[in-house]
Motif scaffolding. Structure first.
Motif, PDB file in Angstrom:
ATOM      1  N   LEU A 192       0.866  -1.172   0.000  1.00  0.00           N
ATOM      2  CA  LEU A 192       0.000   0.000   0.000  1.00  0.00           C
ATOM      3  C   LEU A 192       0.902   1.221   0.000  1.00  0.00           C
ATOM      4  O   LEU A 192       1.718   1.388   0.905  1.00  0.00           O
ATOM      5  CB  LEU A 192      -0.903  -0.017   1.246  1.00  0.00           C
ATOM      6  N   ASP A 193       0.783   2.054  -1.013  1.00  0.00           N
ATOM      7  CA  ASP A 193       1.657   3.224  -1.128  1.00  0.00           C
ATOM      8  C   ASP A 193       1.159   4.415  -0.316  1.00  0.00           C
ATOM      9  O   ASP A 193       1.950   5.215   0.167  1.00  0.00           O
ATOM     10  CB  ASP A 193       1.781   3.649  -2.600  1.00  0.00           C
ATOM     11  N   ASN A 194      -0.144   4.536  -0.187  1.00  0.00           N
ATOM     12  CA  ASN A 194      -0.742   5.683   0.478  1.00  0.00           C
ATOM     13  C   ASN A 194      -1.160   5.343   1.908  1.00  0.00           C
ATOM     14  O   ASN A 194      -1.167   4.176   2.306  1.00  0.00           O
ATOM     15  CB  ASN A 194      -1.958   6.162  -0.319  1.00  0.00           C
ATOM     16  N   ALA A 195      -1.529   6.355   2.659  1.00  0.00           N
ATOM     17  CA  ALA A 195      -1.959   6.155   4.044  1.00  0.00           C
ATOM     18  C   ALA A 195      -3.252   5.345   4.071  1.00  0.00           C
ATOM     19  O   ALA A 195      -4.195   5.650   3.327  1.00  0.00           O
ATOM     20  CB  ALA A 195      -2.166   7.502   4.722  1.00  0.00           C
ATOM     21  N   PRO A 196      -3.318   4.315   4.910  1.00  0.00           N
ATOM     22  CA  PRO A 196      -4.528   3.481   4.963  1.00  0.00           C
ATOM     23  C   PRO A 196      -5.834   4.260   5.102  1.00  0.00           C
ATOM     24  O   PRO A 196      -6.802   3.942   4.398  1.00  0.00           O
ATOM     25  CB  PRO A 196      -4.259   2.558   6.157  1.00  0.00           C
ATOM     26  N   PRO A 197      -5.918   5.296   5.955  1.00  0.00           N
ATOM     27  CA  PRO A 197      -7.203   6.016   6.046  1.00  0.00           C
ATOM     28  C   PRO A 197      -7.624   6.668   4.727  1.00  0.00           C
ATOM     29  O   PRO A 197      -8.816   6.717   4.408  1.00  0.00           O
ATOM     30  CB  PRO A 197      -6.937   7.077   7.122  1.00  0.00           C
ATOM     31  N   HIS A 198      -6.650   7.165   3.956  1.00  0.00           N
ATOM     32  CA  HIS A 198      -6.978   7.781   2.665  1.00  0.00           C
ATOM     33  C   HIS A 198      -7.463   6.730   1.665  1.00  0.00           C
ATOM     34  O   HIS A 198      -8.418   6.956   0.923  1.00  0.00           O
ATOM     35  CB  HIS A 198      -5.756   8.502   2.103  1.00  0.00           C
ATOM     36  N   VAL A 199      -6.787   5.588   1.644  1.00  0.00           N
ATOM     37  CA  VAL A 199      -7.187   4.511   0.733  1.00  0.00           C
ATOM     38  C   VAL A 199      -8.580   4.006   1.101  1.00  0.00           C
ATOM     39  O   VAL A 199      -9.439   3.795   0.231  1.00  0.00           O
ATOM     40  CB  VAL A 199      -6.170   3.353   0.770  1.00  0.00           C
ATOM     41  N   LEU A 200      -8.827   3.826   2.393  1.00  0.00           N
ATOM     42  CA  LEU A 200     -10.134   3.341   2.831  1.00  0.00           C
ATOM     43  C   LEU A 200     -11.232   4.343   2.513  1.00  0.00           C
ATOM     44  O   LEU A 200     -12.364   3.958   2.188  1.00  0.00           O
ATOM     45  CB  LEU A 200     -10.109   3.042   4.330  1.00  0.00           C
ATOM     46  N   GLY A 201     -10.911   5.630   2.585  1.00  0.00           N
ATOM     47  CA  GLY A 201     -11.896   6.641   2.219  1.00  0.00           C
ATOM     48  C   GLY A 201     -12.337   6.491   0.778  1.00  0.00           C
ATOM     49  O   GLY A 201     -13.532   6.569   0.464  1.00  0.00           O
ATOM     50  N   VAL A 202     -11.374   6.260  -0.121  1.00  0.00           N
ATOM     51  CA  VAL A 202     -11.704   6.038  -1.529  1.00  0.00           C
ATOM     52  C   VAL A 202     -12.515   4.759  -1.691  1.00  0.00           C
ATOM     53  O   VAL A 202     -13.564   4.738  -2.364  1.00  0.00           O
ATOM     54  CB  VAL A 202     -10.418   5.965  -2.383  1.00  0.00           C
ATOM     55  N   TYR A 203     -12.057   3.693  -1.062  1.00  0.00           N
ATOM     56  CA  TYR A 203     -12.719   2.395  -1.200  1.00  0.00           C
ATOM     57  C   TYR A 203     -14.155   2.431  -0.676  1.00  0.00           C
ATOM     58  O   TYR A 203     -15.091   1.965  -1.338  1.00  0.00           O
ATOM     59  CB  TYR A 203     -11.907   1.321  -0.478  1.00  0.00           C
ATOM     60  N   HIS A 204     -14.348   2.995   0.499  1.00  0.00           N
ATOM     61  CA  HIS A 204     -15.693   3.040   1.074  1.00  0.00           C
ATOM     62  C   HIS A 204     -16.620   3.927   0.259  1.00  0.00           C
ATOM     63  O   HIS A 204     -17.819   3.635   0.136  1.00  0.00           O
ATOM     64  CB  HIS A 204     -15.625   3.524   2.522  1.00  0.00           C
ATOM     65  N   HIS A 205     -16.094   4.992  -0.318  1.00  0.00           N
ATOM     66  CA  HIS A 205     -16.937   5.854  -1.140  1.00  0.00           C
ATOM     67  C   HIS A 205     -17.315   5.167  -2.452  1.00  0.00           C
ATOM     68  O   HIS A 205     -18.458   5.292  -2.909  1.00  0.00           O
ATOM     69  CB  HIS A 205     -16.233   7.188  -1.417  1.00  0.00           C
ATOM     70  N   GLN A 206     -16.387   4.446  -3.078  1.00  0.00           N
ATOM     71  CA  GLN A 206     -16.749   3.778  -4.331  1.00  0.00           C
ATOM     72  C   GLN A 206     -17.820   2.724  -4.075  1.00  0.00           C
ATOM     73  O   GLN A 206     -18.732   2.538  -4.886  1.00  0.00           O
ATOM     74  CB  GLN A 206     -15.528   3.160  -5.015  1.00  0.00           C
ATOM     75  N   CYS A 207     -17.736   2.046  -2.933  1.00  0.00           N
ATOM     76  CA  CYS A 207     -18.735   1.026  -2.603  1.00  0.00           C
ATOM     77  C   CYS A 207     -20.108   1.643  -2.348  1.00  0.00           C
ATOM     78  O   CYS A 207     -21.129   0.969  -2.464  1.00  0.00           O
ATOM     79  CB  CYS A 207     -18.297   0.222  -1.382  1.00  0.00           C
ATOM     80  N   ALA A 208     -20.127   2.931  -1.991  1.00  0.00           N
ATOM     81  CA  ALA A 208     -21.381   3.618  -1.678  1.00  0.00           C
ATOM     82  C   ALA A 208     -22.041   4.220  -2.911  1.00  0.00           C
ATOM     83  O   ALA A 208     -22.978   5.014  -2.776  1.00  0.00           O
ATOM     84  CB  ALA A 208     -21.122   4.695  -0.623  1.00  0.00           C
ATOM     85  N   LEU A 209     -21.572   3.879  -4.116  1.00  0.00           N
ATOM     86  CA  LEU A 209     -22.255   4.318  -5.330  1.00  0.00           C
ATOM     87  C   LEU A 209     -23.713   3.861  -5.300  1.00  0.00           C
ATOM     88  O   LEU A 209     -24.004   2.701  -4.985  1.00  0.00           O
ATOM     89  CB  LEU A 209     -21.585   3.731  -6.564  1.00  0.00           C
ATOM     90  N   ALA A 210     -24.605   4.769  -5.622  1.00  0.00           N
ATOM     91  CA  ALA A 210     -26.030   4.447  -5.679  1.00  0.00           C
ATOM     92  C   ALA A 210     -26.467   4.384  -7.136  1.00  0.00           C
ATOM     93  O   ALA A 210     -26.309   5.354  -7.882  1.00  0.00           O
ATOM     94  CB  ALA A 210     -26.838   5.499  -4.928  1.00  0.00           C
ATOM     95  N   MET A 211     -27.002   3.241  -7.542  1.00  0.00           N
ATOM     96  CA  MET A 211     -27.444   3.045  -8.922  1.00  0.00           C
ATOM     97  C   MET A 211     -28.682   2.161  -8.933  1.00  0.00           C
ATOM     98  O   MET A 211     -28.924   1.383  -8.002  1.00  0.00           O
ATOM     99  CB  MET A 211     -26.339   2.380  -9.759  1.00  0.00           C
TER     100      MET A 211
END
Length: 320
Positions: A192-211
């Protein structure tokens, strides 16, 4: 570059409408619907009686049933679009950081990740998707990365009414302790190149896509057309890359239930714990189904049955 499109005759379309109506009618009577993902509070509030299904053919015909126009949290289905973006940025170099094999373990397991020194088995389990999020984040700030994912999904669906459900994203941030453990384990193994909290922020937001099912079926259409948009003729990804993504969906898209799904349904597909499934019928159509109740593997119980019924009735299978 132009790509060919498959035009379905009126009789076939009429049969497809009849099949979707039959599926909706039959499953409406079903009492055993599985269990909603109650470990994410907003998902626990979703009515388990909801059911939607949409099929989009290569000529643009959209046939839907039930709650197909209602938005839901796509969760891990978003991993398909994130992987597509990551392959576009880094190409085959991503396979040095994540594998291409089924895990045989639950989607949130850390056992193999520890045994295999921080290399996730595939990009569709949580650990692998966190690595993909890290790859996307490496060229942007978190907010820009999230925006890039949303814009890509809007682009392939040709629909701007797709967004992040911030309520779901915050809930995942507040309850995603297992994902935090996976991210820290990846960081400890220097994957993991970036800080875990930043990566998790991206991951959790992508999972929260509403479609909705209708939007999701449209978004996945390029994967059923060898990487092309069959409506515009524009190429989104190469033929080879589309085949590889479909192969991963077939072998890894339903976690430790992937083999059973392939046995019963026979087409590439990716599930999410919001109860959605995106399925690809190569050369013919993209299909999305939503039923919030999950089976023991974390896949939609009635969604799987619906796809099994659809593919059997329409004789859709990559296995002939």
């Amino acid at each position: 570059m132009k790509c060919s499109e498959t035009i379905k005759g009126n009789k076939v379309k009429q049969r497809l409408r009849e099949v979707l109506d039959e599926i909706g009618t039959e499953l409406q009577k079903e009492r055993l619907r599985g269990k909603v993902a109650d470990y994410i509070p907003p998902l626990a509030q979703v009515d388990p009686a909801k059911f939607g299904m949409a099929v989009m053919l290569h000529d643009g015909t959209l046939i839907s049933a039930g709650d197909a126009a209602e938005k839901f949290s796509v969760q891990s289905i978003s991993k398909v679009f994130a992987l597509t973006l990551a392959l576009g940025k880094r190409g085959d170099a991503i396979w040095h950081r994540v594998g291409r094999e089924p895990s045989g373990d639950p989607f949130n397991s850390s056992i193999l990740l520890e045994l295999e020194k921080g290399i996730p088995r595939n990009p569709f389990i949580n650990a692998g998707a966190i690595v993909i999020a890290d790859i996307l984040l490496s060229s942007h700030q978190p907010r820009e990365t999230i925006g890039e994912i949303v814009r890509f999904v809007q682009s392939v669906s040709e629909d701007d009414d797709i967004f992040i459900d911030e309520f779901v994203a915050r809930a995942e941030d507040h309850t995603g302790f297992n994902n935090a453990a996976l991210a820290n384990l990846l960081k400890a193994h220097k994957n993991l190149d970036n800080a875990p909290p930043h990566v998790l922020g991206v991951y959790h937001h992508q999972c929260a896509l509403a479609m909705s099912c209708e939007q999701l079926a449209r978004a996945g259409l390029f994967l059923s057309a060898s990487g092309c948009n069959p409506l515009s003729g524009h190429r989104i990804i190469s033929v080879e890359r589309a085949r590889r993504i479909n192969a991963l969906m077939m072998t890894c898209g339903h976690y430790d239930g992937s083999g059973d799904f392939a046995f019963r349904v026979g087409v590439p597909a990716k599930s999410g714990v919001g109860g959605g499934i995106l399925a690809v019928v190569p050369g013919i159509a993209s299909v999305a189904v939503w039923s919030p109740g999950l089976n023991q593997h974390g896949n939609s119980m009635l969604g799987t049955r619906a796809l099994e019924m659809l593919c059997r009735q329409m004789n859709w299978s990559v296995f002939g």
